[in-house]
Design a protein around this motif. Structure first.
Motif, short mmCIF file in Angstrom:
data_model
loop_
_atom_site.label_atom_id
_atom_site.label_comp_id
_atom_site.label_asym_id
_atom_site.label_seq_id
_atom_site.Cartn_x
_atom_site.Cartn_y
_atom_site.Cartn_z
N ILE A 165 -28.04 -6.59 58.08
CA ILE A 165 -27.41 -7.17 56.88
C ILE A 165 -26.54 -8.32 57.34
N GLU A 166 -27.17 -9.43 57.70
CA GLU A 166 -26.43 -10.58 58.21
C GLU A 166 -26.81 -11.83 57.42
N LYS A 167 -26.00 -12.86 57.53
CA LYS A 167 -26.14 -14.03 56.66
C LYS A 167 -27.51 -14.69 56.78
N ARG A 168 -28.01 -14.80 57.99
CA ARG A 168 -29.31 -15.45 58.20
C ARG A 168 -30.43 -14.72 57.45
N LYS A 169 -30.27 -13.41 57.28
CA LYS A 169 -31.32 -12.62 56.62
C LYS A 169 -31.31 -12.83 55.10
N ASN A 170 -30.21 -13.39 54.57
CA ASN A 170 -30.23 -13.97 53.22
C ASN A 170 -30.44 -12.95 52.11
N LEU A 171 -29.92 -11.74 52.28
CA LEU A 171 -30.09 -10.73 51.24
C LEU A 171 -29.36 -11.10 49.95
N MET A 172 -28.39 -12.01 50.04
CA MET A 172 -27.69 -12.48 48.84
C MET A 172 -28.67 -13.09 47.83
N LEU A 173 -29.75 -13.68 48.32
CA LEU A 173 -30.75 -14.24 47.40
C LEU A 173 -31.30 -13.16 46.48
N VAL A 174 -31.56 -11.99 47.02
CA VAL A 174 -32.07 -10.88 46.21
C VAL A 174 -30.99 -10.38 45.26
N PHE A 209 -39.73 5.50 54.16
CA PHE A 209 -39.04 4.56 53.26
C PHE A 209 -40.02 3.52 52.73
N TYR A 210 -40.80 2.93 53.64
CA TYR A 210 -41.78 1.94 53.21
C TYR A 210 -42.78 2.55 52.23
N ARG A 211 -43.31 3.72 52.58
CA ARG A 211 -44.36 4.33 51.78
C ARG A 211 -43.86 4.70 50.37
N LEU A 212 -42.58 5.02 50.25
CA LEU A 212 -42.01 5.41 48.96
C LEU A 212 -41.63 4.20 48.10
N ALA A 213 -41.50 3.02 48.72
CA ALA A 213 -41.03 1.84 48.00
C ALA A 213 -42.10 1.28 47.07
N SER A 214 -41.65 0.64 46.00
CA SER A 214 -42.56 -0.05 45.08
C SER A 214 -42.80 -1.48 45.52
N LEU A 215 -41.87 -2.05 46.26
CA LEU A 215 -41.95 -3.45 46.68
C LEU A 215 -41.06 -3.64 47.89
N PHE A 216 -41.47 -4.52 48.80
CA PHE A 216 -40.64 -4.88 49.94
C PHE A 216 -40.25 -6.34 49.82
N VAL A 217 -38.97 -6.63 50.08
CA VAL A 217 -38.49 -8.02 50.08
C VAL A 217 -37.86 -8.35 51.43
N TYR A 218 -38.18 -9.55 51.92
CA TYR A 218 -37.62 -10.00 53.20
C TYR A 218 -37.26 -11.48 53.05
N PRO A 219 -36.04 -11.76 52.54
CA PRO A 219 -35.68 -13.13 52.18
C PRO A 219 -35.10 -13.97 53.32
N SER A 220 -35.37 -13.60 54.56
CA SER A 220 -34.77 -14.26 55.72
C SER A 220 -35.06 -15.77 55.73
N ARG A 221 -34.04 -16.52 56.11
CA ARG A 221 -34.19 -17.98 56.21
C ARG A 221 -35.04 -18.38 57.40
N ASP A 281 -32.77 -4.12 36.63
CA ASP A 281 -31.98 -2.95 37.02
C ASP A 281 -32.64 -2.10 38.10
N THR A 282 -33.80 -2.49 38.60
CA THR A 282 -34.44 -1.73 39.66
C THR A 282 -33.53 -1.73 40.89
N GLN A 283 -33.30 -0.56 41.45
CA GLN A 283 -32.38 -0.49 42.58
C GLN A 283 -33.03 -1.02 43.85
N VAL A 284 -32.26 -1.78 44.61
CA VAL A 284 -32.67 -2.26 45.93
C VAL A 284 -32.06 -1.35 46.98
N ILE A 285 -32.87 -0.80 47.86
CA ILE A 285 -32.38 0.00 48.98
C ILE A 285 -32.43 -0.88 50.22
N ALA A 286 -31.27 -1.19 50.76
CA ALA A 286 -31.17 -2.07 51.94
C ALA A 286 -30.88 -1.22 53.17
N VAL A 287 -31.84 -1.14 54.07
CA VAL A 287 -31.72 -0.33 55.28
C VAL A 287 -31.40 -1.27 56.44
#
Length: 393
Positions: A216-225, A278-290, A235-241
């Motif tokens: 969870i660092e700035k370069r990974k850009n999770l703020m975009l999500v 975690f991956y298998r249970l997820a509906s969608l994966f997001v990776y907004p890294s710069r 309202d879909t919950q994002v689980i950030a591991v």
């Protein structure tokens, strides 16, 4: 195809003691060589025999050996042993090829009597210097450049990284091979319903959620999500591991200020054994890294059968393939729209899942192991410059 047995040495510090990207890559290389090329002699050079927590993850072979600093001086100066003292030990073991797995080689590798290969993962510190201390940038730049110059061959983990090495260090394109990293087979392997249910219950995971995996660092850009979910009202919950950093608090403040405290839940300390679930249970994966050197989480996601969204600007298209969705790392509306489309369009989801799994198969262990052996073969056949010429560069 390489037919002659070689003695291959490795800087195995990260493999032995780091649960990081560099450690995972190092163990990956050693694992696929152990499993698919068990006749090759693998010599692991490790600075500290008391820090070998993760060596057990590498399958042992009869011809795998570990080496530690000898003599009082190098036992006291273990970090310097990796830089200088290791070279004599490499020579004493008659190593044919020494592979620096994590961006560096001993500075005096030219005196070892063997040929050398270095893997360069990324030059991110040159693109985003604001994320690094000045002294760290100087050290990385010096070590990485010196390793590229001194090595007989350079491995880049993506075409993006290869182009960076050419552009920033002036290394000949003919000297650089792109060999991708695969991900652990656990991500593509079946997972029992009992295991999925147990993980879901233990972490209180919702029926539908969006997954992020990474620091969870700035370069990974999770703020975009965070902004995309807030501004779209999703309202879909994002689980950030991932590992907690000060950037985590920045995202939490933004969510709190906008009345969205529960939109992202941060989960720290997830053991690897639970991660595929975690991956298998997820509906969608997001990776907004710069910016990334390759982007293993994208590959983990498509291997797991999860539709994935990444960002443009570096190498994520290489890891995720053409059927993932990619948006600009500053495009809040584009990310929001992409999330909405994937979550609500079943035909699109099926296409992304099916084609993603097909794309992921090109990163299978056997093929990547053969590519790695091809690099070693090329290195073994190359004409090595004389030490004086090497140092003159």
């Amino acid at each position: 195809m390489y037919f002659c047995t070689m003695k291959i040495g490795f800087d195995a510090k990260r493999a032995a003691q780091n649960r990081t990207g560099l450690g995972n890559y190092s163990r990956y290389v050693l694992r696929i060589l152990s499993e698919h090329m068990p006749e090759e002699e693998l010599h692991l050079f490790i600075p500290n025999p008391r820090k070998t927590d993760f060596l057990s993850e590498i399958p042992k072979t009869d011809v795998m050996k570990t080496h530690y600093p000898e003599g009082g001086l190098w036992k006291r100066l273990r970090s310097l042993w990796r830089v200088w003292g290791i070279t004599k030990d490499i020579g004493r073991q008659n190593i044919d090829i020494f592979h620096g797995l994590s961006n560096e080689l001993p500075l005096n590798i030219g005196r070892s009597g063997c040929r050398s290969v270095v893997t360069i993962h990324d030059l991110i510190f040159l693109h985003t210097p604001e994320y690094y201390k000045p002294i760290d940038r100087w050290i990385y730049n010096y070590k990485f450049r010196r390793a590229c110059i001194n090595a007989d061959r350079v491995i880049a983990v993506s075409e993006y990284t290869r182009q960076d090495i050419i552009r920033h260090y002036g290394i000949s394109p003919d000297k650089i091979d792109v060999v991708y990293q695969g991900c652990d087979p656990a991500f593509a392997a079946p997972i029992s319903e009992d295991k999925l249910a147990e993980v879901k219950a233990r972490y209180s995971l919702p029926d539908r959620f969006i997954l992020y995996v990474g620091s969870i660092e700035k370069r990974k850009n999770l703020m975009l999500v965070a902004k995309a979910m807030t501004e779209s009202g999703n309202d879909t919950q994002v689980i950030a591991v991932g590992k907690h950093t000060p950037y985590t608090n920045e995202i939490r403040r933004y969510l709190h200020d906008n009345g969205r405290d529960d939109n992202i839940r941060f989960v720290h300390g997830v053991p690897f054994s639970d991660l595929p679930a975690f991956y298998r249970l997820a509906s969608l994966f997001v990776y907004p890294s710069r910016i990334e050197g390759f982007g293993i989480p994208m590959l983990e996601a498509i291997s797991s059968g999860v539709p994935a969204i990444g960002c443009t600007g570096s190498c994520l298209e290489e890891a995720g393939g053409p059927d993932c969705i990619y948006v600009d790392p500053d495009d809040v509306k584009g990310m929001a729209d992409a999330i909405g489309r994937v979550m609500n369009d079943e035909a699109l989801r099926k296409k992304m899942i099916d084609n993603g799994r097909k794309y992921s198969r090109r990163f299978n262990d056997e093929a990547l192991c053969q590519e790695l052996m091809n690099v070693y073969e090329h290195t073994a056949k190359s004409v090595r410059p004389q030490p004086c010429a090497r140092h003159a560069r």
